[in-house]
Scaffold this motif. Structure first.
Motif, PDB file in Angstrom:
ATOM      1  N   PHE A  48       0.832  -1.201   0.000  1.00 20.02           N
ATOM      2  CA  PHE A  48       0.000   0.000   0.000  1.00 20.02           C
ATOM      3  C   PHE A  48       0.872   1.258   0.000  1.00 20.02           C
ATOM      4  O   PHE A  48       0.526   2.282  -0.608  1.00 20.02           O
ATOM      5  CB  PHE A  48      -0.908   0.032   1.231  1.00 20.02           C
ATOM      6  N   THR A  49       2.018   1.175   0.681  1.00 19.38           N
ATOM      7  CA  THR A  49       2.903   2.331   0.804  1.00 19.38           C
ATOM      8  C   THR A  49       3.447   2.783  -0.548  1.00 19.38           C
ATOM      9  O   THR A  49       3.767   3.971  -0.725  1.00 19.38           O
ATOM     10  CB  THR A  49       4.069   1.991   1.753  1.00 19.38           C
ATOM     11  N   PHE A  50       3.543   1.876  -1.512  1.00 22.95           N
ATOM     12  CA  PHE A  50       4.050   2.257  -2.824  1.00 22.95           C
ATOM     13  C   PHE A  50       3.179   3.321  -3.486  1.00 22.95           C
ATOM     14  O   PHE A  50       3.643   4.038  -4.376  1.00 22.95           O
ATOM     15  CB  PHE A  50       4.187   1.031  -3.726  1.00 22.95           C
ATOM     16  N   THR A  51       1.916   3.436  -3.060  1.00 26.76           N
ATOM     17  CA  THR A  51       1.074   4.513  -3.579  1.00 26.76           C
ATOM     18  C   THR A  51       1.716   5.867  -3.340  1.00 26.76           C
ATOM     19  O   THR A  51       1.850   6.691  -4.246  1.00 26.76           O
ATOM     20  CB  THR A  51      -0.313   4.483  -2.898  1.00 26.76           C
ATOM     21  N   TYR A  52       2.129   6.118  -2.090  1.00 27.51           N
ATOM     22  CA  TYR A  52       2.691   7.422  -1.733  1.00 27.51           C
ATOM     23  C   TYR A  52       4.065   7.627  -2.370  1.00 27.51           C
ATOM     24  O   TYR A  52       4.368   8.724  -2.855  1.00 27.51           O
ATOM     25  CB  TYR A  52       2.794   7.545  -0.211  1.00 27.51           C
ATOM     26  N   VAL A  53       4.875   6.580  -2.356  1.00 28.43           N
ATOM     27  CA  VAL A  53       6.241   6.708  -2.855  1.00 28.43           C
ATOM     28  C   VAL A  53       6.255   6.905  -4.371  1.00 28.43           C
ATOM     29  O   VAL A  53       6.915   7.819  -4.895  1.00 28.43           O
ATOM     30  CB  VAL A  53       7.078   5.477  -2.460  1.00 28.43           C
ATOM     31  N   LEU A  54       5.525   6.071  -5.097  1.00 31.59           N
ATOM     32  CA  LEU A  54       5.535   6.165  -6.558  1.00 31.59           C
ATOM     33  C   LEU A  54       4.796   7.404  -7.043  1.00 31.59           C
ATOM     34  O   LEU A  54       5.169   7.999  -8.060  1.00 31.59           O
ATOM     35  CB  LEU A  54       4.934   4.897  -7.167  1.00 31.59           C
ATOM     36  N   ASN A  55       3.755   7.815  -6.332  1.00 34.17           N
ATOM     37  CA  ASN A  55       3.096   9.073  -6.698  1.00 34.17           C
ATOM     38  C   ASN A  55       4.036  10.257  -6.514  1.00 34.17           C
ATOM     39  O   ASN A  55       4.010  11.216  -7.292  1.00 34.17           O
ATOM     40  CB  ASN A  55       1.827   9.281  -5.860  1.00 34.17           C
ATOM     41  N   ARG A  56       4.871  10.182  -5.488  1.00 31.60           N
ATOM     42  CA  ARG A  56       5.854  11.248  -5.278  1.00 31.60           C
ATOM     43  C   ARG A  56       6.870  11.264  -6.412  1.00 31.60           C
ATOM     44  O   ARG A  56       7.266  12.342  -6.894  1.00 31.60           O
ATOM     45  CB  ARG A  56       6.556  11.036  -3.932  1.00 31.60           C
ATOM     46  N   VAL A  57       7.301  10.072  -6.858  1.00 28.94           N
ATOM     47  CA  VAL A  57       8.215   9.999  -7.996  1.00 28.94           C
ATOM     48  C   VAL A  57       7.564  10.617  -9.225  1.00 28.94           C
ATOM     49  O   VAL A  57       8.191  11.395  -9.961  1.00 28.94           O
ATOM     50  CB  VAL A  57       8.619   8.541  -8.282  1.00 28.94           C
ATOM     51  N   ALA A  58       6.292  10.280  -9.462  1.00 29.09           N
ATOM     52  CA  ALA A  58       5.586  10.832 -10.614  1.00 29.09           C
ATOM     53  C   ALA A  58       5.477  12.351 -10.520  1.00 29.09           C
ATOM     54  O   ALA A  58       5.667  13.070 -11.506  1.00 29.09           O
ATOM     55  CB  ALA A  58       4.194  10.210 -10.727  1.00 29.09           C
ATOM     56  N   ALA A  59       5.188  12.861  -9.318  1.00 27.76           N
ATOM     57  CA  ALA A  59       5.104  14.310  -9.142  1.00 27.76           C
ATOM     58  C   ALA A  59       6.448  14.976  -9.393  1.00 27.76           C
ATOM     59  O   ALA A  59       6.520  16.062  -9.986  1.00 27.76           O
ATOM     60  CB  ALA A  59       4.607  14.632  -7.730  1.00 27.76           C
ATOM     61  N   ASP A  60       7.531  14.327  -8.966  1.00 29.58           N
ATOM     62  CA  ASP A  60       8.868  14.869  -9.210  1.00 29.58           C
ATOM     63  C   ASP A  60       9.210  14.890 -10.702  1.00 29.58           C
ATOM     64  O   ASP A  60      10.058  15.670 -11.137  1.00 29.58           O
ATOM     65  CB  ASP A  60       9.918  14.044  -8.460  1.00 29.58           C
ATOM     66  N   GLN A  61       8.551  14.024 -11.483  1.00 30.91           N
ATOM     67  CA  GLN A  61       8.739  14.023 -12.932  1.00 30.91           C
ATOM     68  C   GLN A  61       7.792  14.993 -13.635  1.00 30.91           C
ATOM     69  O   GLN A  61       7.662  14.948 -14.860  1.00 30.91           O
ATOM     70  CB  GLN A  61       8.520  12.608 -13.485  1.00 30.91           C
TER      71      GLN A  61
END
Length: 334
Positions: A25-38
């Motif tokens: 479930f935590t990958f939601t926050y982490v990968l969304n943050r990566v996407a936002a950084d892109q």
């Protein structure tokens, strides 16, 4: 209450599986943050997850009760499904995606954990029977978690939130309420119609019913901000797989193993608190984010403590009947 005997090994296995679910479930926050950084627009972040989730769930459904009962239920009562899906999935994930760029992964994860208690705070607006009452212990836990959220937010902002910080906080709190609200609206509808669908079938139905929103959002994002890159598409697919499918299956497996044993069930559901810890670790190790310090770290600890306390409230034999206990439970395993 079932007469099955709970062995220590099964209880420990349920807790371990729930811990694995929290990690995914935590990958939601982490990968969304990566996407936002892109520089991925929030509309792409939101729509890609559910556009990818649907075909993944199509593969899963033959092993989880099948699609036909879900399709019949939606065809018979389309409006309750659409309304519940637009709130529980649409509003929830749009707000969470919008806030993805507001701070480190642990800040978003920790703030959204208010959803654990938000479900019972919605009870007076949903139920007309005894379930509308909010237990005093639930209010105390809600206050504890909310205090932790505020400490995290103000600690990260060095004591003063700017306009963008307040907007992000409001978006995350709206998401925290929208998720259980939509889920419980659908459960009430199914309770009234007598349609028996398991948790995976309900998730599939809400994913399907919300597709018009994700398609419209993708069209808007494409027209205004261009098509996503291959990397951004991969991130959306990864969130769909990790959080939308793997985490969901693991969590339902864990809660299903101990559903008739309140203490073990509470322990399994308390593992949601580890999402904050996982978000800290993954954010620091994978994204180079700073560790929370001082007030923010204390707030994160309060959030985790509040989730554990809420699991204890649910686990108490004094919680009442099975129906009452279900009202208190987290909506991830509803």
């Amino acid at each position: 209450m079932s007469r099955d005997v709970l062995t220590p090994g099964r209880a420990l296995a349920a807790v371990g599986i729930a811990l694995c679910a929290a990690l995914f479930f935590t990958f939601t926050y982490v990968l969304n943050r990566v996407a936002a950084d892109q520089a991925t627009h929030w509309a792409w972040i939101a729509s890609l997850r559910y556009l990818f989730t649907l075909p993944l769930m199509l593969v899963l459904m033959p092993f989880q009760g099948g699609m036909k009962p879900v399709l019949r239920a939606i065809a018979a009562h389309p409006w309750p499904w659409l309304r519940s899906s637009l709130i529980g999935f649409g509003l929830f994930y749009c707000m969470l995606s919008f806030a993805a760029a507001s701070g480190p992964s642990w800040l978003v994860a920790g703030t959204f954990q208010f959803t654990v208690i938000a479900g019972i705070l919605c009870a007076p607006f949903l139920y007309s029977d005894a379930r509308r009452r909010i237990p005093r212990a639930g209010l105390a836990v809600a206050a504890l978690i909310f205090a932790g959220v505020l400490l995290m937010q103000f600690g990260h902002a060095s004591g003063a939130l700017d306009a963008a910080g307040w907007i992000a906080l409001v978006c995350l709190l709206v998401a925290a309420f929208a998720f259980p609200l939509g889920n419980r609206m659908l459960l009430l509808h199914l309770e009234g119609t007598g349609e028996a669908l398991n948790a995976t079938q309900r998730v599939f139905g809400m994913t399907l019913a919300s597709q018009p929103l994700w398609i419209l959002l993708a069209v808007y994002a494409g027209a205004m901000h261009g098509l996503p890159t291959a990397s951004q598409l991969l991130l959306g697919a990864a969130v769909a797989l990790f959080a939308g499918v793997i985490a969901m299956v693991l969590f339902f497996q864990a809660t299903g193993m101990v559903r008739n044993h309140p203490l073990a069930l509470g322990a399994a559901e308390a593992m949601q608190g580890s999402e904050v810890v996982f978000a800290m670790l993954l954010g620091v190790l994978l994204l180079g984010e700073d560790w929370p310090r001082g007030m923010a770290l204390g707030g994160a600890a309060l959030v985790v403590l509040g989730i554990v306390a809420f699991a204890w409230v649910v686990a108490r034999p004094a919680a009442g009947s099975e129906r009452a206990t279900r009202v208190l439970r987290t909506d991830k395993g509803a």
